[in-house]
Motif scaffolding. Sequence first.
Motif, PDB file in Angstrom:
ATOM      1  N   ARG A 187       0.825  -1.206   0.000  1.00  0.00           N
ATOM      2  CA  ARG A 187       0.000   0.000   0.000  1.00  0.00           C
ATOM      3  C   ARG A 187       0.861   1.258   0.000  1.00  0.00           C
ATOM      4  N   ARG A 188       1.959   1.211   0.735  1.00  0.00           N
ATOM      5  CA  ARG A 188       2.816   2.393   0.838  1.00  0.00           C
ATOM      6  C   ARG A 188       3.691   2.602  -0.390  1.00  0.00           C
ATOM      7  N   PHE A 189       4.271   1.512  -0.910  1.00  0.00           N
ATOM      8  CA  PHE A 189       5.298   1.667  -1.941  1.00  0.00           C
ATOM      9  C   PHE A 189       4.846   1.285  -3.355  1.00  0.00           C
ATOM     10  N   LEU A 190       3.846   0.441  -3.493  1.00  0.00           N
ATOM     11  CA  LEU A 190       3.434  -0.005  -4.820  1.00  0.00           C
ATOM     12  C   LEU A 190       2.151   0.648  -5.300  1.00  0.00           C
ATOM     13  N   VAL A 191       1.504   1.431  -4.438  1.00  0.00           N
ATOM     14  CA  VAL A 191       0.333   2.217  -4.844  1.00  0.00           C
ATOM     15  C   VAL A 191       0.716   3.687  -4.728  1.00  0.00           C
ATOM     16  N   ARG A 192       0.642   4.394  -5.846  1.00  0.00           N
ATOM     17  CA  ARG A 192       1.041   5.804  -5.859  1.00  0.00           C
ATOM     18  C   ARG A 192      -0.047   6.687  -5.246  1.00  0.00           C
ATOM     19  N   GLY A 193       0.255   7.941  -5.091  1.00  0.00           N
ATOM     20  CA  GLY A 193      -0.694   8.876  -4.483  1.00  0.00           C
ATOM     21  C   GLY A 193      -1.968   9.042  -5.274  1.00  0.00           C
ATOM     22  N   ASP A 194      -1.907   8.814  -6.591  1.00  0.00           N
ATOM     23  CA  ASP A 194      -3.123   8.926  -7.414  1.00  0.00           C
ATOM     24  C   ASP A 194      -3.852   7.599  -7.543  1.00  0.00           C
TER      25      ASP A 194
END
Length: 378
Positions: A187-194
């Motif tokens: 969730r933190r590193f493989l999903v971007r802010g968008d």
Amino acid sequence: MSTPMHEVADGGVDTEHALDTAQEQVRRLITDHPGKIPVYTENGKWHFDDDAWAPGWTGGFLAGLVWIFAERTGEPWWREQAEKYSLLIESRKHDDGTHDLGFLFTPSWGRWHEIAPSARTANVLIEAGRTLAKSYNPAGRYLKTWVDDGSSFIDIMMNVGIIFQAGALSGDKRLTTIATQHSLTSRRFLVRGDASTIHEGWFDPKTGEFLRAATHQGYRSDSCWVRGLTWAIYGFGTAYQWSGDDRFLATAQACADLYIARTGERLIPPNDFDDPHPRLTTEASAASIAAAGLLQLAGQLGPAGNDYQDYARRTLARLSTPEFLGRAAEGWEGIIKKATYHWGNGLGVNESVMWGDYYYVEALHKLSALDDARGHSS
């Protein structure tokens, strides 16, 4: 003007006709090629050689298809085949050379355990979950891929459910912790802010530091490979299902919103949203996964998920048209056409793939159950 059999007048999907078509395609596969497990088609014909890209990971999808048809029909023949194809992959529960044990065991032994739970089915699922948990890197709090000790894929969110289930079945809280921590890391590193997704994250395996993004099957490292995004919709929804952690539900919903916004009324996405000149405009396996994941999300959200259910229904209606639904009469052996396995390596491009077929049928099966429940309550 008459309405084709596979479509209904309101633009929805005739789930029973579509499932009948899929069922006949699978019946031909397992009777014409008994005991063989394909990955993708070549010119519409199933390809049975070893996977040139990844350690074998598609046996669970074929077994899962057969379990769905066994449940749907109640026919002893389908049940016999479902057990047979599940037994074919049982030894993989000890395979520590792949991160895809969830893909292997959730559709197969997971469905077997759901339909007829026993100590044996539980033990297989526990052993598979424990094996996958061995790939956990405590420094970086991620599950590694078969590529390298420092590599983690967004795809693993579709496999982490087997560790959650193993923890629940065994009472081993360590397994639940590993599954939760990997999901938080993804969730933190493989999903971007968008809410777009990274295909592969690279970490320093000694310190756990995140180093960079990469891709194997997308346009480039900073783009959004669409199948990876749909793995995230379904995978984070599954993590929420097992953990009750609202952060995972929020992530699944954010990824779903982005998918719907970028796919829009075409309903079937390309291989990568950011490829400015895609040679193929459709990647139907991503649409199949999205439909199944959106229906899962809709069920978790209740009435607030009605828009997700509607989009899944319209996606399945599009996939059930002659453009995408394969038929033996046309010489096509798969179920869903116009899918792609690995664009860069030229594997299964514009073909059928086992996971595309499986998640299409799973989504139809879910939708049929929803419609039955609605009919009974009306």
